[in-house]
Design an enzyme around this catalytic site. Structure first.
Site, PDB file in Angstrom:
ATOM      1  N   CYS A  50       0.912  -1.210  -0.118  1.00 49.44           N
ATOM      2  CA  CYS A  50       0.108  -0.128  -0.023  1.00 49.44           C
ATOM      3  C   CYS A  50       0.869   1.259   0.016  1.00 49.44           C
ATOM      4  O   CYS A  50       0.325   2.268  -0.205  1.00 49.44           O
ATOM      5  CB  CYS A  50      -0.856   0.045   1.290  1.00 49.44           C
ATOM      6  SG  CYS A  50      -2.099  -1.597   1.313  1.00 49.44           S
TER       7      CYS A  50
ATOM      8  N   HIS B  81      -3.263   7.036   3.366  1.00 49.84           N
ATOM      9  CA  HIS B  81      -3.517   5.781   2.557  1.00 49.84           C
ATOM     10  C   HIS B  81      -5.164   5.472   3.156  1.00 49.84           C
ATOM     11  O   HIS B  81      -5.341   5.538   4.392  1.00 49.84           O
ATOM     12  CB  HIS B  81      -2.634   4.668   2.671  1.00 49.84           C
ATOM     13  CG  HIS B  81      -3.087   3.256   2.464  1.00 49.84           C
ATOM     14  ND1 HIS B  81      -3.827   2.956   1.398  1.00 49.84           N
ATOM     15  CD2 HIS B  81      -3.064   2.268   3.365  1.00 49.84           C
ATOM     16  CE1 HIS B  81      -3.985   1.776   1.401  1.00 49.84           C
ATOM     17  NE2 HIS B  81      -3.866   1.283   2.439  1.00 49.84           N
TER      18      HIS B  81
ATOM     19  N   ASN C 275     -10.268  -0.134   0.545  1.00 48.05           N
ATOM     20  CA  ASN C 275      -8.733  -0.067   0.208  1.00 48.05           C
ATOM     21  C   ASN C 275      -8.454  -0.687  -1.021  1.00 48.05           C
ATOM     22  O   ASN C 275      -8.179  -1.775  -1.007  1.00 48.05           O
ATOM     23  CB  ASN C 275      -8.433  -1.066   1.303  1.00 48.05           C
ATOM     24  CG  ASN C 275      -6.936  -0.889   1.628  1.00 48.05           C
ATOM     25  OD1 ASN C 275      -6.201  -0.679   0.719  1.00 48.05           O
ATOM     26  ND2 ASN C 275      -6.399  -1.442   3.037  1.00 48.05           N
TER      27      ASN C 275
END
Ligand code: UT7
Length: 346
Positions: free
Chosen positions: A123, A265, A295
């Site tokens: 990520c 994020h 996500n």
């Protein structure tokens, strides 16, 4: 040496400046209720504990390279350019174990023989990729770089695992970075980054790489998909992102009260809230799109930047602090002052 003929020429002292942004999401929406049909979970749990209402899923014929090419084309158009010296693609879900996905994306975008490679940093991949791209620009190795974060997380998620299936979504976002003058709006600041490989097994796809290859064909489904110790990851995410963001702001010479926008994020709305609270940055300065995209791992930061810019939540002159965390475990934070005239395309 630059390959492209119309590439930006690097001035004597260079910095990497953001000049274009684009994003693309596969059209199919998957609601919480749809997941509840085959998972022991609920719409209320997913909304309250993760902050997601709906995520996108690519159809089985659509791969990461397809999402990346769509987002990349939009970012190039947003920057008003047709060529780049390099393509850096951040992804956890490449089209193939070999070759990298970026060269195919570069070819499909008509970028000739541009250098092209993938970066695997979970990520944090997009901020790692922008850091590498900025280094290429500052060193004079490239004048213009297309940086993409793209994921087909649905390819590596066990649809029957309630610990991961509600969380992850598919999508892509991209940015164009070009050589510019130090201090120019849009210049990337210093990066603060790191990793903790001692906790690598907190988010892992156990089988499919060179380790455990003897049992690959016989491995159970749970070994071939993402396995995550969510609560442990959550605690480290808050701690590492808070520390990295604090140091990145200080490196830019900013007090945390100077930060106009915190781009976190989109892992979990509770993680974003905990990080912004620890930094003392009020919620109205923290744009979010996790409710509608989930996500999206390496695509998360460029997707959020594109949405926030297109929605008018990022204004010229805003001091923007960016931070990410994910598998590795790996994290990164950096800064930029939002440029004038950037038209993000989604
Ligand atoms: O993108 C970068 C990497 N990923 C992340 O940063 C994600 C970080 N982690 C998270 O977002 C959260 O840890 C999760 C959303 C994955 C889980 O939330 P949590 O608050 O940490 O829950 P937990 O794992 O501590 O579990 C609490 C309870 C457990 O039940 P018991 O043992 O208390 O009875 C779980 O079994 O919630 C249960 N649970 C669920 N219940 C309904 C876990 N997942 C679900 C679910 N629906 N989907």
């Amino acid at each position: 040496m630059y390959e492209s003929e119309d590439s930006a020429q690097a001035p004597a002292a260079t910095t990497a400046v953001l000049t274009g942004l684009g994003a693309w999401l596969p059209p199919r929406e998957v609601t919480n209720d749809e997941l509840c049909a085959h998972l022991d979970t609920s719409d209320a749990w997913i909304r309250e504990r993760i902050g997601i209402s709906v995520r996108r899923r690519a159809d089985p014929k659509t791969a990461t390279g397809d999402l990346a090419a769509e987002a990349g084309a939009r970012a190039l158009r947003s920057a008003g350019v047709t060529q780049a010296d390099a393509v850096v693609l951040a992804t956890t879900t490449p089209d193939h174990p070999c070759p990298a996905t970026a060269p195919d994306v570069a070819a499909r975008l008509g970028l000739g023989n541009a250098a092209a490679f993938d970066i695997a940093a979970g990520c944090s991949g997009f901020l790692y990729a922008t850091t590498v791209a900025a280094g290429l620009i500052r060193s004079g190795t490239a004048g213009r770089v297309l940086v993409i974060g793209a994921e087909t997380m649905s390819a590596v998620i066990d649809p029957e695992d309630r610990a991961t299936a509600p969380i992850f979504g598919d999508g892509a976002g991209a940015a164009v970075l070009e050589a510019g003058r130090p201090g120019q709006a849009g210049s990337l600041g210093e990066v603060v980054w790191g990793s903790d490989g001692g906790r690598a097994d907190a988010i892992v796809i156990p089988v499919g790489g060179s380790r455990n290859r003897d049992g690959r064909d016989a491995a159970p489904k749970s070994e071939r998909h993402v396995r995550m110790r969510g609560n442990e990851v959550l605690r480290h995410a808050v701690r590492r992102m808070t520390a990295a963001a604090t140091r990145a702001a200080a490196a830019a010479g900013w007090a945390l009260t100077d930060v106009d926008r915190l781009i976190v994020h989109q892992a979990n709305a509770r993680i974003s809230a905990a990080v912004s609270e620890a930094l003392g940055i009020p919620p109205e300065r923290v744009p979010s799109n996790i409710a509608t995209v989930g996500n999206t791992a390496a695509a998360s930061i460029p997707l959020l930047l594109t949405d926030a810019a297109a929605d008018g939540a990022l204004r010229p002159g805003d001091r923007v602090l960016l931070v990410a965390f994910g598998s590795g475990l790996a994290w990164a934070a950096t800064t930029l002052v939002w440029p004038a005239g950037l038209q993000a395309e989604r």
